[in-house]
Motif scaffolding. Structure first.
Motif, PDB file in Angstrom:
ATOM      1  N   PHE A  76      68.999  55.600  37.143  1.00  0.00           N
ATOM      2  CA  PHE A  76      68.837  56.529  36.017  1.00  0.00           C
ATOM      3  C   PHE A  76      67.825  57.605  36.358  1.00  0.00           C
ATOM      4  CE2 PHE A  76      66.729  52.531  35.283  1.00  0.00           C
ATOM      5  CZ  PHE A  76      65.585  52.699  34.530  1.00  0.00           C
ATOM      6  N   GLY A  77      68.212  58.813  36.001  1.00  0.00           N
ATOM      7  CA  GLY A  77      67.380  59.958  36.330  1.00  0.00           C
ATOM      8  C   GLY A  77      68.097  61.246  35.982  1.00  0.00           C
ATOM      9  N   ASP A  78      67.638  62.325  36.595  1.00  0.00           N
ATOM     10  CA  ASP A  78      68.266  63.637  36.419  1.00  0.00           C
ATOM     11  C   ASP A  78      69.201  63.852  37.606  1.00  0.00           C
ATOM     12  OD1 ASP A  78      69.015  66.242  36.157  1.00  0.00           O
ATOM     13  OD2 ASP A  78      66.989  67.092  36.247  1.00  0.00           O
ATOM     14  N   CYS A  86      73.177  66.275  32.412  1.00  0.00           N
ATOM     15  CA  CYS A  86      72.420  66.107  33.669  1.00  0.00           C
ATOM     16  C   CYS A  86      71.742  64.748  33.729  1.00  0.00           C
ATOM     17  CB  CYS A  86      71.325  67.173  33.772  1.00  0.00           C
ATOM     18  SG  CYS A  86      71.962  68.839  33.986  1.00  0.00           S
ATOM     19  N   ASP A  87      71.262  64.296  32.579  1.00  0.00           N
ATOM     20  CA  ASP A  87      70.395  63.111  32.523  1.00  0.00           C
ATOM     21  C   ASP A  87      71.248  61.908  32.139  1.00  0.00           C
ATOM     22  OD1 ASP A  87      67.642  64.637  32.666  1.00  0.00           O
ATOM     23  OD2 ASP A  87      68.952  65.729  31.288  1.00  0.00           O
ATOM     24  N   ARG A  88      71.304  60.916  33.018  1.00  0.00           N
ATOM     25  CA  ARG A  88      72.281  59.838  32.852  1.00  0.00           C
ATOM     26  C   ARG A  88      71.694  58.480  33.214  1.00  0.00           C
ATOM     27  NH1 ARG A  88      77.118  63.335  33.378  1.00  0.00           N
ATOM     28  NH2 ARG A  88      78.519  61.529  33.428  1.00  0.00           N
ATOM     29  N   PRO A 131      65.475  63.526  26.767  1.00  0.00           N
ATOM     30  CA  PRO A 131      65.514  62.228  27.443  1.00  0.00           C
ATOM     31  C   PRO A 131      66.755  61.452  26.998  1.00  0.00           C
ATOM     32  CG  PRO A 131      63.355  62.630  26.470  1.00  0.00           C
ATOM     33  CD  PRO A 131      64.277  63.689  25.938  1.00  0.00           C
ATOM     34  N   VAL A 132      67.240  60.590  27.869  1.00  0.00           N
ATOM     35  CA  VAL A 132      68.411  59.770  27.565  1.00  0.00           C
ATOM     36  C   VAL A 132      67.999  58.307  27.703  1.00  0.00           C
ATOM     37  CG1 VAL A 132      70.707  59.121  28.439  1.00  0.00           C
ATOM     38  CG2 VAL A 132      70.084  61.543  28.222  1.00  0.00           C
TER      39      VAL A 132
END
Length: 394
Positions: A225-227, A343-345, A382-383
């Protein structure tokens, strides 16, 4: 006997928090603590990218303060063990990633172990463990910056990954913080489908997956998990958005280089429908990105599809996480700089998806969403993923 441990995973590109002199920070914190309160996790993993922002040399002190403000807040008092890793050693150009990871363990969670990559064994976690610097000597984290050959045409970049390994009760997990390359130019992104940037990200992500699955250590279920900087397939999207428009390509006088793409409506006074430049992506009907959580454009989100053999993801039921306005008064509006994208997943191996406990239909036990949908959180929302991990008790 099967047991469950409530887990909260969060990814946040926090670059704009630092670039905006901390104005957004208190709201950001409030949203984060609110998420913790409503989901009541026993284990929290927070993955940050772009720690220190663009002006990291000036902002790095503020960054340390930011981590301390999370850790020392009254809301986190029941988390009696904390592991923090911040790569802030910007002078070390060849290894600086600007990644930060924080892990919080609730006092009620007894059986938790962390991997030491040096001795190749798991050890019980205790106390507050804080590592700030280059992290090269830290044995409980593995960090790597992507080598130059991933993107030969790009200037220096702070992109890479950082992994930690855990055993919760007796379930092993790899947690990997990732930051992949962005689209430098909207115009170049429109040149091909998939774009050159998408190809670079694919190479880098394949590399990360291979690295965490190789035989140096026993492979475990993993969460990445990240960008990821995944972008919509820009060429296909633009062709679709401009089907009933007149497309003009404006070139620089001296060269054959495209300077801008303008799509005008055929009728309606030739109103500009879409205007694209290197760092401008302005679409007249921005609602397409937010209505029904952007469902109409989700089909252009294709970058994960090359990896379906090894990774999966929960259904996306939230609008694109980037690029939100950094104007305090416009928390749900996108900036006209980039095409809005997811983008953030939070991605996972198929084996990780298998250990997520799913209760019956009536109960939504798995939540995959953005944090602070109606609050300014900076250019990235944020996700988070909240779920119960299947663990076998003793």
């Amino acid at each position: 006997m099967e047991m469950y441990t409530d887990i909260l995973l969060v990814t946040a590109n926090v670059g704009s928090l630092f670039d905006n002199a901390g104005e957004i920070e208190s709201d950001w914190m409030r949203e984060f603590f609110g998420t913790v309160q409503s989901h009541k996790p026993r284990f929290i993993a927070l993955h940050f990218q772009e720690v220190g922002g663009k002006d990291y040399m000036v902002n790095m002190g503020h960054a340390e303060n930011f981590f301390w403000n999370i850790e020392s807040n009254e809301e986190m008092r029941d988390f009696d063990r904390v592991c923090t890793y911040v790569d802030n050693h910007f002078k070390n150009v060849d290894s600086f990633t600007a990644l930060g990871s924080m892990y919080f363990i609730h006092k009620s969670l007894k059986n938790i172990y962390q991997y030491d990559f040096n001795v190749k064994d798991f050890k019980a976690v205790s106390g507050q463990n804080k590592y700030v610097g280059s992290l090269d000597e830290v044995t409980t984290v593995e960090k790597e910056k992507f080598l130059k050959n991933f993107w030969p045409d790009f200037k220096w970049s702070r992109k890479g990954f950082m992994r930690t390994r855990w055993i919760i009760h007796n379930q092993g997990l790899d947690l990997v913080n990732v930051h992949l390359f962005h689209d430098a130019s909207n115009l170049i992104a429109c040149n091909a489908s998939p774009s050159i940037y998408s190809d670079n990200r694919k190479k880098a992500l394949r590399y990360v997956i291979n690295r965490i699955s190789d035989s140096s250590y026993t492979p475990l279920p993993f969460f990445l998990f990240g960008d990821f900087n995944f972008r919509l397939d820009t060429l296909s999207l633009v062709q679709n958005l401009s089907t009933s428009a007149v497309v003009q390509t404006v070139k620089k006088d001296s060269s054959n280089e495209v300077e801008k793409i303008i799509c005008e409506q055929k009728d309606n006074d030739h109103k500009v429908l879409l205007h694209i430049e290197t760092k401008i992506f302005a679409y007249l009907h921005q609602a397409v990105f937010t209505e029904d959580n952007g469902r109409a454009i989700l089909k252009y989100d294709k970058e994960i599809s090359a990896f379906q053999d090894v990774i999966t993801e929960e259904d996306i039921l939230f609008p694109p996480s980037y690029p939100y306005s950094e104007d305090y008064t416009k928390p749900t509006q996108y900036m006209n700089t980039r095409c809005p994208s997811w983008c953030d997943r939070i991605l996972m191996s198929h084996s990780a998806q298998d250990i997520i406990h799913r209760r019956d239909e009536a109960e939504t036990s798995v939540v995959y969403n953005t944090m602070g949908p109606n609050v300014c959180m900076g250019d990235h929302k944020p996700v988070f993923l909240s779920f119960a991990l299947k663990t076998n008790g003793h």
